[in-house]
Design an enzyme around this catalytic site. Structure first.
Site, PDB file in Angstrom:
ATOM      1  N   ASP A  94     -53.407  -7.107   9.979  1.00  0.00           N
ATOM      2  CA  ASP A  94     -53.304  -8.250   8.805  1.00  0.00           C
ATOM      3  C   ASP A  94     -52.607  -9.593   9.457  1.00  0.00           C
ATOM      4  OD1 ASP A  94     -54.541  -6.531   7.675  1.00  0.00           O
ATOM      5  OD2 ASP A  94     -53.313  -6.246   6.460  1.00  0.00           O
ATOM      6  N   TYR A 173     -46.553   2.179  13.783  1.00  0.00           N
ATOM      7  CA  TYR A 173     -46.348   1.404  12.863  1.00  0.00           C
ATOM      8  C   TYR A 173     -44.333   0.660  12.183  1.00  0.00           C
ATOM      9  CZ  TYR A 173     -51.131   0.466  11.663  1.00  0.00           C
ATOM     10  OH  TYR A 173     -52.723   0.633  11.772  1.00  0.00           O
TER      11      TYR A 173
END
Length: 227
Positions: A94, A173
């Site tokens: 994102d 992540y």
């Protein structure tokens, strides 16, 4: 005295001889021999590893209104290879999200590559090395913004059957949270809670407990081909 004009009969053409086209006999297969197969198309797929600071980018994937990491890489590759190049990444980040080692793949055009200094008949390893030299290094040398750095370019493992997303076996992540105030040196890569604020570890552990076990995450997957 009037003279009668004699009418001559129209000239007659000799009858046409019907044309018979000779048909070629089908090639007879020789016993014990297989029919010749077409030459295999050489693999043209390369895999690259890229690292980027996503602070000033609208994410990874191309968007109608907003600059993205994919847009920057495709523009550079298209100019370098003298043709429209489309890349596919192992995942999508994102806006504001960074990547240390994002994989993506692309296909070389089936045309000569004079911009890479390659001779006809070059190998895929030679093409990968030539692309890597021109994509890595300082921004003034690689043609990419300073926030995007290509780390390596190699022939795709498995050839043209490789897909950066479908062949991916794992992703990691990392979320960095700082208690209290941050500093200009870490504000891009961490989230500061604010003045005199600290993490509620008990609440975080309670929330994380809901993720343990087997769950249906279909909503996070590919719903249709091409996604």
């Amino acid at each position: 005295m009037a003279s009668a004009r004699q009418m001559r009969p129209p000239p007659c053409r000799p009858p046409r001889t019907p044309h018979t086209r000779k048909r070629k006999k089908p090639a007879e297969a020789v016993e014990g021999e297989n029919p010749a197969a077409p030459d295999p198309v050489p693999a043209r797929r390369l895999m690259a590893v890229v690292s980027y600071d996503g602070t000033d980018w609208s994410g990874w994937q191309t968007q109608a209104h907003g600059k993205t990491v994919q847009d920057a890489l495709e523009a550079r590759l298209s100019g370098l290879l003298r043709g429209q190049i489309t890349i596919a990444g192992a995942g999508r980040t994102d806006a504001g999200v960074h990547a240390k080692a994002q994989r993506f793949h692309f296909d070389l055009p089936n045309t000569p590559l004079p911009a890479l200094g390659l001779r006809p008949g070059h190998s895929l390893d030679e093409a990968a090395a030539a692309v890597q030299v021109r994509l890595t290094g300082l921004s003034e040398n690689c043609g990419l913004p300073s926030s995007i750095q290509v780390l390596s370019v190699t022939p795709a493992p498995g050839g043209d059957a490789f897909h950066a997303r479908d062949s991916c076996v794992g992703k990691r992540y990392v979320y960095t949270i700082r208690e209290g105030l941050g500093t200009p040196f870490n504000s891009r890569y961490s989230w500061a809670l604010g003045r005199q604020k600290v993490c509620d570890l008990e609440a975080m552990r309670a929330a994380a407990a809901h993720l343990i076990g087997k769950h249906n995450f279909a909503a996070f997957g590919v719903l249709r081909d091409g996604d």
